[in-house]
Motif scaffolding. Structure first.
Motif, PDB file in Angstrom:
ATOM      1  N   VAL A  99      61.780-110.829  43.251  1.00 22.40           N
ATOM      2  CA  VAL A  99      60.817-109.878  42.724  1.00 22.40           C
ATOM      3  C   VAL A  99      60.908-109.957  41.201  1.00 22.40           C
ATOM      4  N   VAL A 100      59.750-110.051  40.557  1.00 22.09           N
ATOM      5  CA  VAL A 100      59.689-110.170  39.104  1.00 22.09           C
ATOM      6  C   VAL A 100      58.656-109.193  38.548  1.00 22.09           C
ATOM      7  N   TYR A 101      58.816-108.889  37.282  1.00 20.09           N
ATOM      8  CA  TYR A 101      57.844-108.087  36.542  1.00 20.09           C
ATOM      9  C   TYR A 101      57.194-109.022  35.528  1.00 20.09           C
ATOM     10  N   ASP A 102      55.875-109.120  35.567  1.00 20.88           N
ATOM     11  CA  ASP A 102      55.157-110.097  34.762  1.00 20.88           C
ATOM     12  C   ASP A 102      54.105-109.445  33.881  1.00 20.88           C
ATOM     13  N   THR A 103      53.838-110.085  32.764  1.00 18.50           N
ATOM     14  CA  THR A 103      52.677-109.767  31.945  1.00 18.50           C
ATOM     15  C   THR A 103      52.044-111.084  31.522  1.00 18.50           C
ATOM     16  N   THR A 104      50.735-111.096  31.461  1.00 14.37           N
ATOM     17  CA  THR A 104      50.002-112.240  30.926  1.00 14.37           C
ATOM     18  C   THR A 104      48.956-111.717  29.964  1.00 14.37           C
ATOM     19  N   TRP A 113      37.878-116.892  29.801  1.00 13.17           N
ATOM     20  CA  TRP A 113      39.203-116.303  29.633  1.00 13.17           C
ATOM     21  C   TRP A 113      40.273-117.360  29.831  1.00 13.17           C
ATOM     22  N   VAL A 114      41.251-117.398  28.915  1.00 17.83           N
ATOM     23  CA  VAL A 114      42.377-118.333  29.021  1.00 17.83           C
ATOM     24  C   VAL A 114      43.680-117.559  28.833  1.00 17.83           C
ATOM     25  N   ALA A 115      44.711-118.020  29.510  1.00 16.56           N
ATOM     26  CA  ALA A 115      46.033-117.401  29.394  1.00 16.56           C
ATOM     27  C   ALA A 115      46.720-117.945  28.155  1.00 16.56           C
ATOM     28  N   SER A 116      47.188-117.023  27.320  1.00 15.07           N
ATOM     29  CA  SER A 116      47.810-117.424  26.059  1.00 15.07           C
ATOM     30  C   SER A 116      49.315-117.160  26.043  1.00 15.07           C
ATOM     31  N   ALA A 117      49.750-116.083  26.706  1.00 16.71           N
ATOM     32  CA  ALA A 117      51.177-115.744  26.716  1.00 16.71           C
ATOM     33  C   ALA A 117      51.537-115.112  28.050  1.00 16.71           C
ATOM     34  N   HIS A 118      52.743-115.427  28.524  1.00 16.47           N
ATOM     35  CA  HIS A 118      53.201-114.907  29.815  1.00 16.47           C
ATOM     36  C   HIS A 118      54.673-114.541  29.682  1.00 16.47           C
ATOM     37  N   THR A 119      55.052-113.415  30.259  1.00 13.14           N
ATOM     38  CA  THR A 119      56.464-113.047  30.338  1.00 13.14           C
ATOM     39  C   THR A 119      56.816-112.786  31.793  1.00 13.14           C
ATOM     40  N   GLU A 120      58.067-113.056  32.139  1.00 14.76           N
ATOM     41  CA  GLU A 120      58.539-112.788  33.494  1.00 14.76           C
ATOM     42  C   GLU A 120      59.985-112.344  33.424  1.00 14.76           C
ATOM     43  N   SER A 121      60.253-111.175  34.008  1.00 11.73           N
ATOM     44  CA  SER A 121      61.604-110.631  34.054  1.00 11.73           C
ATOM     45  C   SER A 121      61.987-110.386  35.501  1.00 11.73           C
ATOM     46  N   PRO A 122      63.120-110.918  35.941  1.00  6.70           N
ATOM     47  CA  PRO A 122      63.541-110.666  37.318  1.00  6.70           C
ATOM     48  C   PRO A 122      63.941-109.210  37.507  1.00  6.70           C
ATOM     49  N   GLU A 123      63.638-108.695  38.682  1.00  8.84           N
ATOM     50  CA  GLU A 123      64.043-107.329  39.021  1.00  8.84           C
ATOM     51  C   GLU A 123      65.562-107.282  39.076  1.00  8.84           C
ATOM     52  N   GLN A 124      66.132-106.245  38.483  1.00  6.72           N
ATOM     53  CA  GLN A 124      67.573-106.050  38.489  1.00  6.72           C
ATOM     54  C   GLN A 124      67.915-104.918  39.439  1.00  6.72           C
ATOM     55  N   LYS A 125      68.796-105.163  40.351  1.00  4.75           N
ATOM     56  CA  LYS A 125      69.255-104.126  41.269  1.00  4.75           C
ATOM     57  C   LYS A 125      70.410-103.384  40.630  1.00  4.75           C
ATOM     58  N   ASP A 126      70.395-102.052  40.736  1.00 10.22           N
ATOM     59  CA  ASP A 126      71.535-101.330  40.178  1.00 10.22           C
ATOM     60  C   ASP A 126      72.665-101.367  41.210  1.00 10.22           C
ATOM     61  N   PRO A 127      73.897-101.159  40.773  1.00  7.78           N
ATOM     62  CA  PRO A 127      75.044-101.282  41.681  1.00  7.78           C
ATOM     63  C   PRO A 127      74.986-100.381  42.916  1.00  7.78           C
ATOM     64  N   SER A 128      74.223 -99.292  42.837  1.00  7.11           N
ATOM     65  CA  SER A 128      74.145 -98.390  43.988  1.00  7.11           C
ATOM     66  C   SER A 128      73.175 -98.908  45.057  1.00  7.11           C
ATOM     67  N   GLY A 129      72.454-100.003  44.719  1.00  9.82           N
ATOM     68  CA  GLY A 129      71.503-100.567  45.674  1.00  9.82           C
ATOM     69  C   GLY A 129      70.080-100.134  45.413  1.00  9.82           C
ATOM     70  N   ALA A 130      69.882 -99.173  44.525  1.00 10.33           N
ATOM     71  CA  ALA A 130      68.511 -98.743  44.175  1.00 10.33           C
ATOM     72  C   ALA A 130      67.925 -99.737  43.187  1.00 10.33           C
ATOM     73  N   THR A 131      66.604 -99.773  43.075  1.00  9.23           N
ATOM     74  CA  THR A 131      65.969-100.656  42.098  1.00  9.23           C
ATOM     75  C   THR A 131      65.384 -99.860  40.966  1.00  9.23           C
TER      76      THR A 131
END
Length: 131
Positions: A99-104, A113-131
């Protein structure tokens, strides 16, 4: 002015082109110079360099779904799409899910329309198991 649905349709078209390894469609959606930032670093590329990068790796998207989509238009010819994506992919002969969080950032140039910039950050799970 474009709508959220139109911009997200472009985003899905790009992801589908990656899944299908349809590199001609993918590069047709890119700006002359683009950038991407992810856990692997920052990359700058033109369409030909993107095509070469896509052919180098063995990671292949096998499915994807978007959630929590939102597009903002800071000015009429700029759209920033943000969303959560669940992706399945193969890499090194093994199947993975992520699971990732993205922006374009999409820019309208010459009427398209053309894509100029993209970011992607993986979802981080907290130690308790919640997201």
């Amino acid at each position: 002015m474009a709508t959220q649905d139109e911009i997200m349709a472009l985003e899905r078209k790009f992801w589908q082109s990656m899944m299908d390894m349809d590199l001609d469609t993918a590069v047709s959606l890119l700006d002359e110079q683009s950038t991407a930032a992810s856990a692997q670093g920052i990359h700058y590329f033109d369409p030909a360099e993107y095509k070469a990068m896509a052919l180098l790796g063995d990671a292949r998207i096998t499915s994807f779904a978007f959630f929590d989509e939102r597009v903002i238009f800071p000015v009429p010819d700029v759209a920033i799409a943000s969303y959560k994506a669940k992706q399945s992919f193969t890499m090194g002969g093994k199947s993975h899910e992520m699971v990732v969080y993205d922006t374009t950032t999409w820019i309208r140039k010459g009427g398209r329309w053309v894509a100029s910039a993209h970011t992607e950050s993986p979802e981080q799970k907290d130690p308790s198991g919640a997201t």
